[in-house]
Scaffold this motif. Structure first.
Motif, mmCIF file in Angstrom:
data_model
loop_
_atom_site.group_PDB
_atom_site.id
_atom_site.type_symbol
_atom_site.label_atom_id
_atom_site.label_comp_id
_atom_site.label_asym_id
_atom_site.label_seq_id
_atom_site.Cartn_x
_atom_site.Cartn_y
_atom_site.Cartn_z
ATOM 1 N N ARG A 183 -49.633 -58.332 -18.630
ATOM 2 C CA ARG A 183 -48.392 -58.046 -19.357
ATOM 3 C C ARG A 183 -48.228 -58.989 -20.547
ATOM 4 O O ARG A 183 -47.799 -58.586 -21.631
ATOM 5 N N LEU A 184 -48.571 -60.263 -20.333
ATOM 6 C CA LEU A 184 -48.484 -61.229 -21.426
ATOM 7 C C LEU A 184 -49.454 -60.865 -22.544
ATOM 8 O O LEU A 184 -49.123 -60.955 -23.730
ATOM 9 N N ALA A 185 -50.662 -60.441 -22.170
ATOM 10 C CA ALA A 185 -51.647 -60.048 -23.173
ATOM 11 C C ALA A 185 -51.152 -58.853 -23.984
ATOM 12 O O ALA A 185 -51.287 -58.825 -25.220
ATOM 13 N N PHE A 186 -50.567 -57.869 -23.310
ATOM 14 C CA PHE A 186 -50.016 -56.716 -24.026
ATOM 15 C C PHE A 186 -48.909 -57.145 -24.985
ATOM 16 O O PHE A 186 -48.794 -56.635 -26.095
ATOM 17 N N SER A 187 -48.087 -58.093 -24.542
ATOM 18 C CA SER A 187 -47.008 -58.587 -25.387
ATOM 19 C C SER A 187 -47.563 -59.263 -26.640
ATOM 20 O O SER A 187 -47.046 -59.059 -27.750
ATOM 21 N N ARG A 188 -48.605 -60.063 -26.475
ATOM 22 C CA ARG A 188 -49.224 -60.736 -27.622
ATOM 23 C C ARG A 188 -49.764 -59.711 -28.616
ATOM 24 O O ARG A 188 -49.599 -59.847 -29.833
ATOM 25 N N MET A 189 -50.422 -58.674 -28.087
ATOM 26 C CA MET A 189 -51.002 -57.668 -28.980
ATOM 27 C C MET A 189 -49.921 -56.837 -29.654
ATOM 28 O O MET A 189 -50.051 -56.466 -30.824
ATOM 29 N N ALA A 190 -48.842 -56.544 -28.920
ATOM 30 C CA ALA A 190 -47.736 -55.782 -29.513
ATOM 31 C C ALA A 190 -47.108 -56.556 -30.668
ATOM 32 O O ALA A 190 -46.751 -55.975 -31.705
ATOM 33 N N ASP A 191 -46.979 -57.852 -30.500
ATOM 34 C CA ASP A 191 -46.425 -58.694 -31.566
ATOM 35 C C ASP A 191 -47.332 -58.714 -32.793
ATOM 36 O O ASP A 191 -46.866 -58.926 -33.913
ATOM 37 N N ALA A 192 -48.628 -58.515 -32.560
ATOM 38 C CA ALA A 192 -49.603 -58.647 -33.646
ATOM 39 C C ALA A 192 -49.955 -57.331 -34.319
ATOM 40 O O ALA A 192 -50.630 -57.326 -35.351
ATOM 41 N N LEU A 193 -49.507 -56.206 -33.758
ATOM 42 C CA LEU A 193 -49.901 -54.907 -34.296
ATOM 43 C C LEU A 193 -48.832 -54.359 -35.238
ATOM 44 O O LEU A 193 -47.640 -54.338 -34.910
ATOM 45 N N ALA A 194 -49.262 -53.907 -36.409
ATOM 46 C CA ALA A 194 -48.344 -53.320 -37.376
ATOM 47 C C ALA A 194 -47.746 -52.028 -36.806
ATOM 48 O O ALA A 194 -48.366 -51.377 -35.964
ATOM 49 N N PRO A 195 -46.550 -51.626 -37.256
ATOM 50 C CA PRO A 195 -45.903 -50.414 -36.731
ATOM 51 C C PRO A 195 -46.767 -49.157 -36.840
ATOM 52 O O PRO A 195 -46.688 -48.263 -35.987
ATOM 53 N N HIS A 196 -47.597 -49.078 -37.872
ATOM 54 C CA HIS A 196 -48.456 -47.905 -38.063
ATOM 55 C C HIS A 196 -49.814 -48.078 -37.382
ATOM 56 O O HIS A 196 -50.676 -47.203 -37.504
ATOM 57 N N GLY A 197 -50.014 -49.194 -36.680
ATOM 58 C CA GLY A 197 -51.329 -49.541 -36.149
ATOM 59 C C GLY A 197 -51.710 -48.808 -34.884
ATOM 60 O O GLY A 197 -50.924 -48.058 -34.295
ATOM 61 N N ALA A 198 -52.951 -49.047 -34.435
ATOM 62 C CA ALA A 198 -53.495 -48.407 -33.233
ATOM 63 C C ALA A 198 -54.185 -49.441 -32.361
ATOM 64 O O ALA A 198 -54.866 -50.347 -32.861
ATOM 65 N N LEU A 199 -53.993 -49.302 -31.051
ATOM 66 C CA LEU A 199 -54.649 -50.157 -30.052
ATOM 67 C C LEU A 199 -55.645 -49.324 -29.278
ATOM 68 O O LEU A 199 -55.327 -48.220 -28.826
ATOM 69 N N MET A 200 -56.842 -49.852 -29.111
ATOM 70 C CA MET A 200 -57.847 -49.193 -28.284
ATOM 71 C C MET A 200 -58.187 -50.074 -27.094
ATOM 72 O O MET A 200 -58.490 -51.263 -27.252
ATOM 73 N N LEU A 201 -58.141 -49.489 -25.895
ATOM 74 C CA LEU A 201 -58.531 -50.162 -24.664
ATOM 75 C C LEU A 201 -59.839 -49.570 -24.156
ATOM 76 O O LEU A 201 -60.357 -48.600 -24.715
#
Length: 283
Positions: free
Chosen positions: A228-246
């Protein structure tokens, strides 16, 4: 090599404390494979003797060596090629539109290991030279393993590593032979990528506002609270128009409320707040 329950618990605790990663019971084989060379190098008769040495805290270098060995650094160029095709399709067009004025794209490769994923992304952009002329493409690769990051920065790979995932034409174009069986990645690609030793649960690297984040097969080894902490860190770092790949076996469902599935690109995730705002605009 027999692994006593007490030794396994100590190793698992050490790994989780230092890296946030868990050593699952079904990965006991990893202890055998990873620590055998260290046992031979330091002439430990058995694993319990090695663990006893670790517990005393008298050899920080040995502790670091054991932790590095227990980390999973599996990677290769264009690993599971379909995700690369997906990421460089629809999401990239959206990002290109959002960044058209500043002509800058930032990408974060989390758990980059020895660098193949980050360099694969660099190759993809470099091979579309006309499209990205005048753009600044910044790729940051991070990993907790110092040895892996050292190899990534060097950009030197064995014949097997270069051939694994790369067709001959790309291999010839982007690598030069160096020494017996060694290959050096081109300076052009090395200039596109920056590597840092960093844990995902720490503060994100600069520029702290990424258009793409790749975090594949990393969170599998984290406890739920660390995930959950890792997801929070990535959410803080991703631009609103951005994409996350797992990774294929990873998901945000039941893990975090900061991300939701990308409605237009199955298998990718977008910031929940941005998705909600877009839905309100449509309504």
């Amino acid at each position: 090599m027999e692994v006593s329950s007490s030794s396994r618990r100590i190793l698992a605790s050490l790994l989780e404390t230092r890296t946030g990663q868990q050593l699952a019971v079904n990965r006991n084989w990893r202890i055998d494979t990873a620590l055998a060379p260290i046992m031979r190098e330091h002439r430990f008769e058995n694993l319990d003797h090695l663990v006893t040495k670790l517990v005393t805290g008298s050899s920080p270098a040995l502790t670091e060596q054991v932790i590095e060995a227990l980390l999973n650094n599996e990677t290769f160029f264009f690993r599971d090629k379909l995700p690369f095709d997906l990421l460089m399709g629809g999401p990239l067009k959206r990002i290109e539109t959002a960044r058209a004025a500043e002509k800058r794209i930032a990408i974060w490769s989390v758990g980059c290991s020895t660098g193949q994923e980050a360099y694969s992304i660099a190759m993809t952009f470099a091979e579309q030279e006309v499209r990205w002329r005048g753009w600044k493409i910044e790729i940051v690769g991070t990993d907790i393993s110092r040895s892996a990051i050292g190899r990534a920065r060097a950009g030197k790979y064995s014949q097997f590593e270069v051939q694994r995932g790369l067709p001959v034409m790309q291999m010839v174009r982007w690598f030069g032979e160096e020494g017996e069986g060694g290959w050096q990645i081109s300076q052009k690609l090395r200039d596109m990528v920056r590597f840092e030793v960093r844990n995902i649960v720490e503060r994100p690297p600069e520029p702290k506002q990424f258009d793409m984040i790749l975090c594949r097969n990393v969170l599998l080894y984290f406890a739920p609270d660390m995930r959950r902490l890792a997801f929070s860190r990535m959410a803080d770092a991703l631009a609103p128009h951005g994409a996350l790949m797992l990774g294929a076996a990873e998901t945000v469902i039941g893990q975090t409320d900061r991300f939701v599935s990308d409605a237009e690109n199955r298998g990718l995730y977008v910031p929940a707040a941005a998705a909600a705002a877009a839905s309100r605009r449509v309504a």
